[in-house]
Design an enzyme around this catalytic site. Sequence first.
Site, PDB file in Angstrom:
ATOM      1  N   ASP A 263     -23.732 -56.080 -30.678  1.00 33.17           N
ATOM      2  CA  ASP A 263     -22.970 -57.208 -30.003  1.00 33.17           C
ATOM      3  C   ASP A 263     -21.678 -56.888 -30.182  1.00 33.17           C
ATOM      4  O   ASP A 263     -21.105 -56.299 -30.785  1.00 33.17           O
ATOM      5  CB  ASP A 263     -23.503 -58.705 -30.650  1.00 33.17           C
ATOM      6  CG  ASP A 263     -23.203 -59.517 -29.480  1.00 33.17           C
ATOM      7  OD1 ASP A 263     -23.798 -60.737 -29.622  1.00 33.17           O
ATOM      8  OD2 ASP A 263     -22.598 -59.423 -28.338  1.00 33.17           O
TER       9      ASP A 263
HETATM   10  C1  GLC Z   1     -21.372 -61.632 -26.347  1.00 31.93           C
HETATM   11  C2  GLC Z   1     -22.697 -62.046 -26.187  1.00 31.93           C
HETATM   12  C3  GLC Z   1     -23.684 -61.142 -25.873  1.00 31.93           C
HETATM   13  C4  GLC Z   1     -23.153 -60.454 -24.467  1.00 31.93           C
HETATM   14  C5  GLC Z   1     -21.981 -59.470 -25.097  1.00 31.93           C
HETATM   15  C6  GLC Z   1     -21.193 -59.016 -23.868  1.00 31.93           C
HETATM   16  O1  GLC Z   1     -20.507 -61.962 -27.486  1.00 31.93           O
HETATM   17  O2  GLC Z   1     -23.095 -62.360 -27.531  1.00 31.93           O
HETATM   18  O3  GLC Z   1     -24.918 -61.736 -25.486  1.00 31.93           O
HETATM   19  O4  GLC Z   1     -24.083 -59.604 -23.814  1.00 31.93           O
HETATM   20  O5  GLC Z   1     -21.093 -60.263 -25.835  1.00 31.93           O
HETATM   21  O6  GLC Z   1     -20.639 -59.631 -23.007  1.00 31.93           O
END
Ligand code: GLC
Length: 746
Positions: A263
């Site tokens: 993430d």
């Molecule tokens: C965010 C989210 C994830 C998302 C990523 C990119 O923190 O937790 O679900 O796809 O960052 O935006």
Amino acid sequence: MKNILFLLGLLVCGCFVAMADTPVYLDETKPVEERIEDALNRMTLDEKIAVIHAQSKFSAAGVPRLGFPDLWTDDGPHGVRPDVLWDEWRQAGQTNDSCVAFPALTCLAASFDPSLARIYGESLGEEALYRDKDMILGPGVNIFRTPLNGRNFEYMGEDPYLASRMVVPYIQGLQSKGVSACVKHYCLNNDEEYRHQVNVIVSDRALREIYLPAFEAAVKEGGTWGLMGAYNLYKNEHNCHNEILLNNILKGEWGYDGVVVSDWGGAHDTDQAVKNGLDLEFGTWTDGLTMGKTNAYRSYFLADVYKKAILDGTYTTRELDEKVRRVLRLHFRTTMNRNKGVGFMCNEAHYATARKVAVGGIVLLKNDNNLLPMDVKASKKILVVGENAVKMMTVGGGSSSLKVQREVSPLDGIRNLVASINPTAIVEYQRGYVGDVTGELDGVSTGQNLNESRSPEQLIADAVAAAADADYVIFFGGLNKAPYQDCEGNDRKTYDLPYDQDKVISALAKANSRLVVVGISGNSFAMPWKGEVNAIVQGWFLGSEAGNALADVLTGVANPSGKLPFTWTKTLNDVGAHALNTYPGTWREGKDIIDEEYAEGVFVGYRWTDKKKITPEFAFGHGLSYTTFELSSLRASGDLSGENGTMTFTVNVKNTGSREGAEVVQLYVHDDKASVERPYKELKGFAKVSLKPGESKDVEISIDRRALSFWDETTNGWKVEPGKFTILVGNASDNLTLKTNIKIVK
Ligand code: GLC
């Protein structure tokens, strides 16, 4: 003739020479694994390091020298996020990246219709292709453990079997277009508060029986090419580089051959990232010392510091090559996939998919006196009340926020449809309350001016006055995508409806008994006014076609067939996580870690309310129709004694009402006697069937031994204990009208 033969000979030789010159990695006649090895062997250390970490907010480098394009990802599960500048979260302000917003995945789950999940994935895949995205960062399948979780709207409810059955076709549909899914957030990311610091403590049984199944299905059946590690920790290790979850279970036990993506900012340590299963690091704004450093991609944990550690002999390239193999495999599936489909953006087929999923997921919770569907033809005045009748819901909520080409509001949807049915009927609007008047995220603005000068009391008085002579009063309330509502990054602070909506609803109920309350939310909420209201509809976040889908259902153009994908409890205390007071966890002395013990174990959702004999407001799997159905003659065939045995249960479903509709037959398993405490029942099968008035059909639901088993913590495996099991069948978890017994001898 000679010349022709000569030319032919030249042609054939030419082909051979050409073939001989085509490197294996570019030869599409070769097995992918051979092509991967060939490409890997041609790559330099710099090229290998470059492909395993981000180069921009949403992209990772390809291998230009070998012809591998950059790899582009984008959010999100409900639609393709607008493009951003290289290292920004704010949108780039392009004019060609508006999208179709499909309904939030809780609505998709509520449809209990895997065929809708398939076309959902296909449509989203086409939109992603058009926008040159190789990986969509979704779907999310974290289990609904607490109704306060800010991101439940992005997920598929409380039941692991339902989420498993709905995530597989979504992934298959998306990837059929040559766009990778990235199933998230693996795992135990069941609330947003302190999501970067939560260390989840959970039993192996609950992990295996509740929190892993949807991910397991996504890998083993859905064949997902991507999976995103969650921010939180499990057994004190961050999930984005977690030995047990990634190396042992995901890649070892399940045989996952795809890429583990962090993430954004989920990686925290180079040694763990190298050894514990992370393949592609995104989003970390760090130079190793501070957060928030922009364009710091060379500072990532799997970037220069990793290269340096290889050069100084700390690591061989063994782990690096394994990561690169997975990334190359993703490239051959996406960027290098010449058979990819064609992209379409905002075409009518995608709007039709959005509307179909929305209609299929809307849940009719209560309909006393058959108040619904509205008799528009006989109506003179329809009053629509509430901020959620007009407020755009596709902007906000965090990373799933979108820039849509259009979003039909509930008010507009009703106005348009009523005008087409009865042009003389008046549709009046009253605000009723003021909630969140903002409407912007990452540079995407709704353009709405929701400012209001009247006092809350005046707003209620005006709505009540307008309600007096209305044939119907439709109140649109619920939550929204503002922080501390249904929004990433935080959780709700209360189970109650915000903005004093309860007062508005009670006042309207007194003013006119023909009141319909429509909840627009991804979560349940308290309903102190439930007894005062004849009709209640759960409307979810429905995306671009929201207003049209809601109007279809409220007027009877469509017959609702959605079922609740979670238990709608009366109070927060009827939820295990809150009854046992384990949410949001306990801060560790002097640390920035908060331990959250899932003390309720496997007893999540209806498993908890069954155990505690709690009557919920509305049960898991509950949903009414404008017609009636009768389930009868439950029969069983097959044999579950062998390891791969299956049984099929057949039920006859008859539409005993006066209009076409669809019913969801649900099958739950009860273990009559077990050596461990098991939930009273567990969903292990369902089937949705559409029937015309008077029509009846046999519906078949098959189960295997896994449906009878529990996770045995003494042997670390699934176990079926011989003995009697009761199969319960019905159209809601609290309405199981048929049952039969089966006996397992071994
Ligand atoms: C965010 C989210 C994830 C998302 C990523 C990119 O923190 O937790 O679900 O796809 O960052 O935006």
